[in-house]
Enzyme design. Sequence first.
Site, short mmCIF file in Angstrom:
data_model
loop_
_atom_site.label_atom_id
_atom_site.label_comp_id
_atom_site.label_asym_id
_atom_site.label_seq_id
_atom_site.Cartn_x
_atom_site.Cartn_y
_atom_site.Cartn_z
N GLY A 116 -14.44 -7.46 9.93
CA GLY A 116 -14.22 -6.52 8.83
C GLY A 116 -14.85 -6.87 7.49
N ASN B 150 -2.20 2.79 21.84
CA ASN B 150 -1.23 1.96 21.12
C ASN B 150 -0.10 1.60 22.07
OD1 ASN B 150 -0.54 0.79 18.57
ND2 ASN B 150 1.18 2.21 18.47
N ARG B 151 0.49 0.40 21.88
CA ARG B 151 1.63 0.02 22.73
C ARG B 151 2.73 1.06 22.59
NH1 ARG B 151 2.57 -6.00 20.55
NH2 ARG B 151 3.08 -4.66 18.79
N GLY C 269 -4.54 0.79 18.24
CA GLY C 269 -3.55 0.71 17.17
C GLY C 269 -3.20 2.08 16.63
N ALA C 270 -2.07 2.18 15.94
CA ALA C 270 -1.67 3.45 15.34
C ALA C 270 -0.90 3.20 14.05
CB ALA C 270 -0.82 4.24 16.33
N GLY C 271 -1.21 2.08 13.40
CA GLY C 271 -0.54 1.73 12.16
C GLY C 271 -1.32 2.21 10.95
N GLY C 272 -1.07 1.58 9.82
CA GLY C 272 -1.67 2.00 8.56
C GLY C 272 -3.19 2.01 8.59
N ALA C 273 -3.77 1.02 9.25
CA ALA C 273 -5.24 0.93 9.28
C ALA C 273 -5.84 2.13 10.00
CB ALA C 273 -5.66 -0.37 9.96
N LYS D 279 0.81 -1.22 0.00
CA LYS D 279 0.00 0.00 0.00
C LYS D 279 0.85 1.28 0.00
CE LYS D 279 -4.12 -2.04 2.05
NZ LYS D 279 -5.13 -1.99 3.09
P1 ATR Z 1 -1.74 -2.13 9.79
O1 ATR Z 1 -1.46 -1.64 8.42
O2 ATR Z 1 -2.55 -3.39 9.85
O3 ATR Z 1 -2.29 -1.07 10.68
P2 ATR Z 1 0.85 -1.83 10.95
O4 ATR Z 1 0.98 -0.51 10.29
O5 ATR Z 1 2.00 -2.77 10.93
O6 ATR Z 1 -0.35 -2.64 10.35
O7 ATR Z 1 0.39 -1.59 12.46
C1 ATR Z 1 0.12 -2.64 13.31
C2 ATR Z 1 -0.53 -2.06 14.56
O8 ATR Z 1 -0.95 -3.15 15.39
C3 ATR Z 1 0.39 -1.22 15.42
O9 ATR Z 1 -0.37 -0.19 16.00
C4 ATR Z 1 0.88 -2.20 16.47
O10 ATR Z 1 1.22 -1.61 17.71
P3 ATR Z 1 2.70 -0.98 17.99
O11 ATR Z 1 2.78 0.23 17.12
O12 ATR Z 1 2.68 -0.64 19.42
O13 ATR Z 1 3.66 -2.08 17.61
C5 ATR Z 1 -0.37 -3.02 16.68
N1 ATR Z 1 -0.13 -4.36 17.23
C6 ATR Z 1 0.37 -5.45 16.60
N2 ATR Z 1 0.37 -6.53 17.42
C7 ATR Z 1 -0.17 -6.12 18.59
C8 ATR Z 1 -0.46 -6.76 19.85
N3 ATR Z 1 -0.19 -8.06 20.05
N4 ATR Z 1 -1.02 -6.02 20.82
C9 ATR Z 1 -1.30 -4.71 20.64
N5 ATR Z 1 -1.05 -4.04 19.49
C10 ATR Z 1 -0.50 -4.73 18.48
#
Ligand code: ATR
Length: 272
Positions: free
Chosen positions: A238, A151-152, A127-131, A66
């Site tokens: 989803g 977010n962690r 979460g704070a990733g791409g989604a 993406k």
């Molecule tokens: P996506 O595009 O699916 O959002 P991403 O950009 O890799 O994927 O982001 C993954 C997200 O899932 C991140 O917010 C990650 O938290 P961290 O930024 O703290 O690493 C979160 N995540 C993944 N595994 C997790 C878990 N076991 N518990 C809590 N958060 C998790």
Amino acid sequence: MTDRYSVIGRPINHTKSPLIHGLFAEVTRQALEYGAIEGDLDGFEAQVLGFREGGGKGMNITAPFKLRAFELADARSERATLAKASNALKFEHGKVYAENFDGIGLLRDIEHNLQVPLAGRNVLVLGAGGAVRGALLPFLAAGPARLVIANRDQAKAQALAAEVKDERVQVVSYEALAGQRFDLVVNATSASLTGELPPVPVDVFATAQLAYELAYGKGLTPFLALAREAAVARLADGVGMLVEQAAEAFEWWRGVRPETRPVIDRLTVPLQ
Ligand code: ATR
């Protein structure tokens, strides 16, 4: 020649996009072909441009491409720009246009299909990733009273909030969620893909109407199981988002919006 479209990702064998777009084409009587391409980590850009050269009109992009799709475009929507990611490309007037319909698809599923309007609500996003990047602008446009991001990695969430600059957005640690109440809780982490549970206290579900799991096809994930234990009225995965983002892309490409309900019903797997 029939207009051609395709999804590209790696792996691509489980994609539902050809099925979804095939059904859309059927019901809207649009003549088009929609395929699936296994993306090449070294040659993704060449594959996209090659598809266009071969008469392709647009593509859907899935993991892990993406960001690269966003970067190769000539013009990008505001949503795609905040997301720094594109899930849909259109080839027109010799240019590559990038969009991101993931967030708007999620919002449409929540508000329209699940009938939970966001206006005035307290929303928690994990979460704070791409989604999450993709969902933020559409969510804020829907008028929630408060949008809390947990977010962690808090610095990552803070950086995202700083980009959005909206006083309704607050970043809190998972621990600080204890005792807090929300109307809607969205799991936009990738934890469910590996069967894990984000460290969210059960309190957040106490008055929630809806728990939404972005992952599709994973059944009752640990997140949804916790929400069920807390007696949240509605649980969703989803599938609706998947179909709604596809409908947005279809409309962007073809100028016709397909009905989504029959396709969602067809793809829905009961959560158990
Ligand atoms: P996506 O595009 O699916 O959002 P991403 O950009 O890799 O994927 O982001 C993954 C997200 O899932 C991140 O917010 C990650 O938290 P961290 O930024 O703290 O690493 C979160 N995540 C993944 N595994 C997790 C878990 N076991 N518990 C809590 N958060 C998790």
